[in-house]
Every structure is written in C-alpha cells, then in structure tokens.
Design an enzyme around this catalytic site. Structure first.
Site, PDB file in Angstrom:
ATOM      1  NE  ARG A   1      -2.337  -6.126   6.880  1.00  0.00           N
ATOM      2  CZ  ARG A   1      -3.456  -6.613   6.366  1.00  0.00           C
ATOM      3  NH1 ARG A   1      -4.088  -7.609   6.968  1.00  0.00           N
ATOM      4  NH2 ARG A   1      -3.940  -6.112   5.253  1.00  0.00           N
TER       5      ARG A   1
ATOM      6  CB  THR B   1      -7.673  -6.719   9.290  1.00  0.00           C
ATOM      7  OG1 THR B   1      -8.126  -7.775   8.444  1.00  0.00           O
ATOM      8  CG2 THR B   1      -8.001  -5.376   8.670  1.00  0.00           C
TER       9      THR B   1
ATOM     10  CG  ASN C   1      -3.545  -2.770   6.968  1.00  0.00           C
ATOM     11  OD1 ASN C   1      -3.426  -2.253   5.853  1.00  0.00           O
ATOM     12  ND2 ASN C   1      -4.578  -3.516   7.307  1.00  0.00           N
TER      13      ASN C   1
ATOM     14  CE1 TYR D   1      -9.357  -3.342   0.471  1.00  0.00           C
ATOM     15  CE2 TYR D   1      -8.631  -1.189  -0.281  1.00  0.00           C
ATOM     16  CZ  TYR D   1      -8.361  -2.403   0.336  1.00  0.00           C
ATOM     17  OH  TYR D   1      -7.099  -2.667   0.808  1.00  0.00           O
TER      18      TYR D   1
ATOM     19  NE  ARG E   1      -6.400 -12.569   4.319  1.00  0.00           N
ATOM     20  CZ  ARG E   1      -7.032 -11.405   4.437  1.00  0.00           C
ATOM     21  NH1 ARG E   1      -6.848 -10.442   3.532  1.00  0.00           N
ATOM     22  NH2 ARG E   1      -7.826 -11.173   5.448  1.00  0.00           N
TER      23      ARG E   1
ATOM     24  CG  HIS F   1      -4.968  -6.120  -0.817  1.00  0.00           C
ATOM     25  ND1 HIS F   1      -6.197  -6.185  -0.195  1.00  0.00           N
ATOM     26  CD2 HIS F   1      -5.043  -6.951  -1.887  1.00  0.00           C
ATOM     27  CE1 HIS F   1      -6.981  -7.006  -0.879  1.00  0.00           C
ATOM     28  NE2 HIS F   1      -6.305  -7.482  -1.915  1.00  0.00           N
TER      29      HIS F   1
ATOM     30  CE  LYS G   1      -3.818  -2.342   2.372  1.00  0.00           C
ATOM     31  NZ  LYS G   1      -4.739  -2.326   3.538  1.00  0.00           N
TER      32      LYS G   1
ATOM     33  CG  PHE H   1     -13.076   1.411   7.392  1.00  0.00           C
ATOM     34  CD1 PHE H   1     -12.583   0.726   6.289  1.00  0.00           C
ATOM     35  CD2 PHE H   1     -13.769   0.688   8.353  1.00  0.00           C
ATOM     36  CE1 PHE H   1     -12.770  -0.639   6.139  1.00  0.00           C
ATOM     37  CE2 PHE H   1     -13.971  -0.687   8.216  1.00  0.00           C
ATOM     38  CZ  PHE H   1     -13.466  -1.345   7.103  1.00  0.00           C
TER      39      PHE H   1
ATOM     40  CD  GLU I   1      -8.553  -8.831  -4.196  1.00  0.00           C
ATOM     41  OE1 GLU I   1      -7.403  -9.260  -3.968  1.00  0.00           O
ATOM     42  OE2 GLU I   1      -9.383  -8.622  -3.284  1.00  0.00           O
TER      43      GLU I   1
HETATM   44  P1  DAT Z   1      -7.747  -7.149   5.001  1.00  0.00           P
HETATM   45  O1  DAT Z   1      -6.914  -6.055   4.370  1.00  0.00           O
HETATM   46  O2  DAT Z   1      -7.026  -7.808   6.124  1.00  0.00           O
HETATM   47  O3  DAT Z   1      -8.291  -8.125   3.984  1.00  0.00           O
HETATM   48  P2  DAT Z   1     -10.431  -6.019   5.102  1.00  0.00           P
HETATM   49  O4  DAT Z   1     -10.626  -6.559   3.739  1.00  0.00           O
HETATM   50  O5  DAT Z   1     -11.452  -6.345   6.138  1.00  0.00           O
HETATM   51  O6  DAT Z   1      -8.998  -6.431   5.700  1.00  0.00           O
HETATM   52  O7  DAT Z   1     -10.331  -4.425   5.058  1.00  0.00           O
HETATM   53  C1  DAT Z   1      -9.599  -3.807   4.025  1.00  0.00           C
HETATM   54  C2  DAT Z   1      -8.764  -2.704   4.602  1.00  0.00           C
HETATM   55  O8  DAT Z   1      -9.606  -1.721   5.198  1.00  0.00           O
HETATM   56  C3  DAT Z   1      -7.835  -3.137   5.735  1.00  0.00           C
HETATM   57  O9  DAT Z   1      -6.609  -3.660   5.269  1.00  0.00           O
HETATM   58  C4  DAT Z   1      -7.639  -1.856   6.484  1.00  0.00           C
HETATM   59  C5  DAT Z   1      -8.982  -1.154   6.333  1.00  0.00           C
HETATM   60  N1  DAT Z   1      -9.809  -1.404   7.517  1.00  0.00           N
HETATM   61  C6  DAT Z   1     -10.436  -2.534   7.863  1.00  0.00           C
HETATM   62  N2  DAT Z   1     -11.093  -2.419   9.013  1.00  0.00           N
HETATM   63  C7  DAT Z   1     -10.885  -1.144   9.414  1.00  0.00           C
HETATM   64  C8  DAT Z   1     -11.295  -0.377  10.528  1.00  0.00           C
HETATM   65  N3  DAT Z   1     -12.079  -0.907  11.476  1.00  0.00           N
HETATM   66  N4  DAT Z   1     -10.872   0.906  10.612  1.00  0.00           N
HETATM   67  C9  DAT Z   1     -10.081   1.447   9.656  1.00  0.00           C
HETATM   68  N5  DAT Z   1      -9.661   0.790   8.577  1.00  0.00           N
HETATM   69  C10 DAT Z   1     -10.042  -0.486   8.454  1.00  0.00           C
HETATM   70 MG    MG Z   2      -9.725  -7.929   2.481  1.00  0.00          MG
END
Ligand code: DAT
Ligand code: MG
Length: 149
Positions: free
Chosen positions: A102, A91, A112, A49, A85, A115, A9, A57, A126
């Site tokens: 992470r 996350t 974080n 996303y 993963r 991705h 990222k 968010f 994707e």
């Molecule tokens: P991941 O990236 O582990 O697949 P995700 O798909 O649930 O997680 O969410 C995508 C991204 O969104 C994640 O890397 C960071 C952001 N994110 C997720 N939950 C969040 C939260 N509660 N507050 C802020 N950003 C968040």
């Molecule tokens: Mg995800």
C-alpha cells in the site's frame, strides 16, 4: 505451517498489479496453494466484511469489492499471517511505509488494492469462505529446505 488469505481488490486487478503483488509474496519465500480470478457478489463481500457491518463505509466497501474481478489467493509459510500484514502496510496508504504494497502502489484508503487476513483465526474463516478444499493444492516446494533452519 500457516496459511493466509490474500486478495488483489478490483482496483488492483484493473490497474494491472496482480503480477507485482504475486512477485512480492514469491520473493519473500511464501508458497502459493490456491488462486482464482473471480467476480464476488455483494452478498459474498458482506459476509467477508461482516465484522465491519456498523462502519459508515461498509455498504460502499462491499459495492466496490463486487464491482469487478478480484484475484483471490491462499499463501502458505512460516508466520505468513503476520508477515503478510506487514508486507501490505497500514489500512490507510498515507500511513503505509514505502516498501509495503500500500505504501508503494496506492494513495486512497478506499482504493487500497489488497486484502490480507489479520489473524490466524480470520485467515481460516476467510479461506473457507473463498475456497473449496479441493481448490487448494498440497505439494512439496523445493525451496522449503532453504527457507528455515
Ligand atoms: P484492512 O484491509 O487493513 O484489514 P479493515 O479490515 O479495517 O482494514 O477495513 C477493511 C477495508 O475497509 C480496508 O481495506 C479499506 C476499507 N476501509 C477501512 N477504513 C476505512 C475508512 N475509514 N474509510 C473508507 N474505507 C475504509
Ligand atoms: Mg481487515
């Protein structure tokens, strides 16, 4: 053979972590089949996303993801989606074990650094969203015979 989409990222690129992240995937025994540094548009990130559209968010996430260069990659290998993963960690970096990307390299859920696709199906979606077919290379890796029985 499975493929997954991995992206460093904008915070990871700015902090100079691309090499560290590539190193981890190479060492594990995965094969790089595509890579490019790109500035994603906010529209592109909204599509990427789309499943998080309802999250509070979402807007901030798409803005941050389009705020600077992203290093997009496709990695191939046996069970790479699941294993990648696990390499990423949770996350939320605060829940991520030391040894994970992470858990080692960041502290905030909103920054974080990496991705990774969460399922084989999402990986396919994707990869198609980020790469054209002719940007992915098929080649024989000399390590292949030594990675699996
Ligand atoms: P991941 O990236 O582990 O697949 P995700 O798909 O649930 O997680 O969410 C995508 C991204 O969104 C994640 O890397 C960071 C952001 N994110 C997720 N939950 C969040 C939260 N509660 N507050 C802020 N950003 C968040
Ligand atoms: Mg995800």
């Amino acid at each position: 053979m499975e493929r997954t989409f991995i992206a460093v990222k904008p915070d990871g690129v700015q902090r100079g972590l691309c090499g560290e992240i590539i190193k981890r995937f190479e060492r594990r025994g995965f094969r790089l089949v595509a890579a490019k540094l790109m500035r994603a548009s906010e529209e592109h990130m909204k599509t990427h996303y789309a499943d998080l559209k309802a999250a509070p968010f979402y807007a901030g996430l798409c803005q941050y993801m389009s705020s600077g260069p992203v290093f997009a990659m496709v990695w191939e290998g046996r069970r790479v989606v699941k294993l990648a993963r696990m390499m990423l960690g949770e996350t939320d970096p605060a829940e991520s074990k030391p040894g994970s990307v992470r858990g080692d390299l960041c502290v905030d859920i909103g920054r974080n650094v990496i991705h990774g696709s969460d399922t084989v199906e999402n990986a396919k979606r994707e990869i198609q969203l980020w790469f054209k077919a002719d940007e992915m290379l098929d080649y024989a890796s000399c390590a292949q015979a030594w990675l699996s029985e």
